[in-house]
Design an enzyme around this catalytic site. Structure first.
Site, short mmCIF file in Angstrom:
data_model
loop_
_atom_site.label_atom_id
_atom_site.label_comp_id
_atom_site.label_asym_id
_atom_site.label_seq_id
_atom_site.Cartn_x
_atom_site.Cartn_y
_atom_site.Cartn_z
N TYR A 41 48.42 9.08 107.07
CA TYR A 41 49.13 8.00 106.20
C TYR A 41 49.00 8.53 104.81
O TYR A 41 49.93 8.49 104.08
CB TYR A 41 48.33 6.66 106.35
CG TYR A 41 48.58 5.83 105.24
CD1 TYR A 41 49.81 5.22 105.02
CD2 TYR A 41 47.74 5.51 104.40
CE1 TYR A 41 50.15 4.41 104.15
CE2 TYR A 41 48.06 4.71 103.14
CZ TYR A 41 49.21 4.06 103.34
OH TYR A 41 49.66 3.22 102.19
N ASP A 65 64.88 -4.61 104.31
CA ASP A 65 63.82 -4.40 105.05
C ASP A 65 64.07 -4.74 106.66
O ASP A 65 64.78 -5.21 106.98
CB ASP A 65 62.69 -5.87 104.58
CG ASP A 65 61.55 -5.60 105.33
OD1 ASP A 65 60.97 -5.55 106.42
OD2 ASP A 65 60.59 -5.53 104.36
N ARG A 78 35.38 -0.26 96.98
CA ARG A 78 37.03 -0.26 96.65
C ARG A 78 37.53 -0.91 95.37
O ARG A 78 36.66 -1.62 94.87
CB ARG A 78 37.51 -1.27 98.13
CG ARG A 78 37.54 -0.64 99.30
CD ARG A 78 38.43 0.73 99.61
NE ARG A 78 38.05 1.22 100.80
CZ ARG A 78 37.29 2.12 101.26
NH1 ARG A 78 36.38 2.44 100.32
NH2 ARG A 78 37.28 2.55 102.29
#
Ligand code: NAD
Length: 336
Positions: free
Chosen positions: A141, A33, A209
């Site tokens: 994105y 990371d 959602r």
């Protein structure tokens, strides 16, 4: 088995690393990371090995992939608004970065799971979203996530690389940060409620959602890795719940026992209107697994927020907005 998790210090990554390291069949877990949005603290107190570096660094990738039996590729610049602000940066990390991870895996035929997103369905309005629907990204994105999954599947077809591309829907839970411009809706709402601020709803709040608890996501991915599950098409990683943003606010008001006030702003560019997964493929591949229900997941998430020092004054659900004697204390108040 040793596992590398790219983006392992991030929200989903750290939850996954914690799940993997708890499994008897797993020896080492390495998190690669660059800490751009993740944090070393997310892995504190675990035996997960954190390597600080970028998935764009081919030599580093070569080194870390050499020591593992499987890779879970989560590193990315997540968020639609960030991709609108800087499309090239999203492409670089999400698309080019994925190809670099795939190249490192290809050299050793290392099994790979990669994170795609429900945002790839974009303007396709059919519900529920099943994996055979066309994809129509509405943001850079979403396009970069379509590239992620397409490359993984193409490496499977072209080189026989074993892998699985998951389309995550709205993942929420502990370790998901709040309080910044790109925060997801669940942590934003909890943060605002705990600070006695109004909750910002983009648009009318009737958009829906499919919220998935991060513990569910971590268990499914761990199972995929341990059994090296493959699939020739992307797989939705969500269980078909359909909740509007207004309903989410209501659930949170009840869970937190706080009065909640909403404030509406214009809809955000690039956001889809409705989202709900068809979970048939997922259930077929992972027959033993079930999802943590929304109420339980929200309750765990709120508990985690209240354990953080910055919310210490609000641990017990007291708030200037809350009148415990009022019958409306648990209902969101809709500001126009
Ligand atoms: P996150 O920002 O917490 O995690 C991404 C991690 O990647 C961070 O730790 C970040 O520091 C790291 N990273 C970024 N660029 C890197 C680079 N060049 N090299 C190495 N590490 C890098 O976000 P998250 O929500 O945990 O997302 C994880 C994955 O799931 C992402 O691929 C995201 O696109 C995908 N996803 C998430 C959701 C969701 O609801 N959270 C939905 C759909 C897809």
């Amino acid at each position: 088995m040793n596992v590398l998790v790219t983006g392992g210090a991030g929200f989903i990554g750290a939850n996954l690393c914690r799940e993997l390291i708890s499994r008897p069949a797993v020896g080492r877990v390495i998190a690669l990371d660059d800490l751009s949005t993740g944090a070393a603290a997310n892995l504190a107190g675990t035996d997960v090995e954190l390597v600080k570096g970028s998935i764009l660094d081919c030599d580093l990738l070569e080194d870390v992939v050499a020591g593992v039996d499987a890779v879970v590729h989560l590193a990315a610049r997540p968020s639609v608004p960030r991709s609108l602000a800087d499309p090239l940066a999203s492409h670089e990390v999400n698309a080019t970065g994925t190809v670099r991870v795939l190249e490192a895996c290809r050299r050793r035929n290392t099994y790979l799971v990669a994170a795609s997103s429900s945002s790839v369905y974009g303007s396709v309005t059919n519900l529920p979203k099943h994996e055979d629907l066309p994809t129509r990204p509405l943001s850079p994105y979403a396009a970069s996530k379509l590239a992620t999954e397409s490359y993984l599947l193409a490496y499977g077809s072209a080189f026989g690389l074993p892998g699985l591309a998951f389309r995550f829907f709205n993942v929420y839970g502990p370790l998901q940060p709040a309080g910044h411009a790109y925060a997801a809706v669940v942590p934003s709402f909890i943060d605002a409620a705990l600070r006695s601020k109004r909750l910002t709803v983009f648009g009318d709040g009737h958009q829906t959602r499919d919220f998935t608890y991060v513990g569910t996501v971590a268990r499914v991915i761990a199972e995929a890795v341990l059994r090296k599950v493959t699939c020739a098409k992307p797989v939705n990683l969500a269980y078909g719940t359909r909740v509007s943003i207004l309903e989410l606010a209501q659930h949170l008001a009840e869970t937190m026992e706080l009065a909640i006030e909403l404030h509406h702003e214009a809809p955000r560019r690039g956001d889809v209107r409705d989202s709900q997964a068809d979970d048939g493929t997922l259930r077929g591949l992972f027959t033993e697994l079930t999802a943590v229900p929304l109420q339980q997941g929200l309750s765990e998430t709120v508990k985690w927020f209240r354990s953080l020092p910055e919310y210490a004054s609000n641990r017990h659900g007291t708030s200037p907005l809350c009148d415990a004697n009022s019958s409306s204390a648990r209902a969101p108040k809709m500001a126009q």
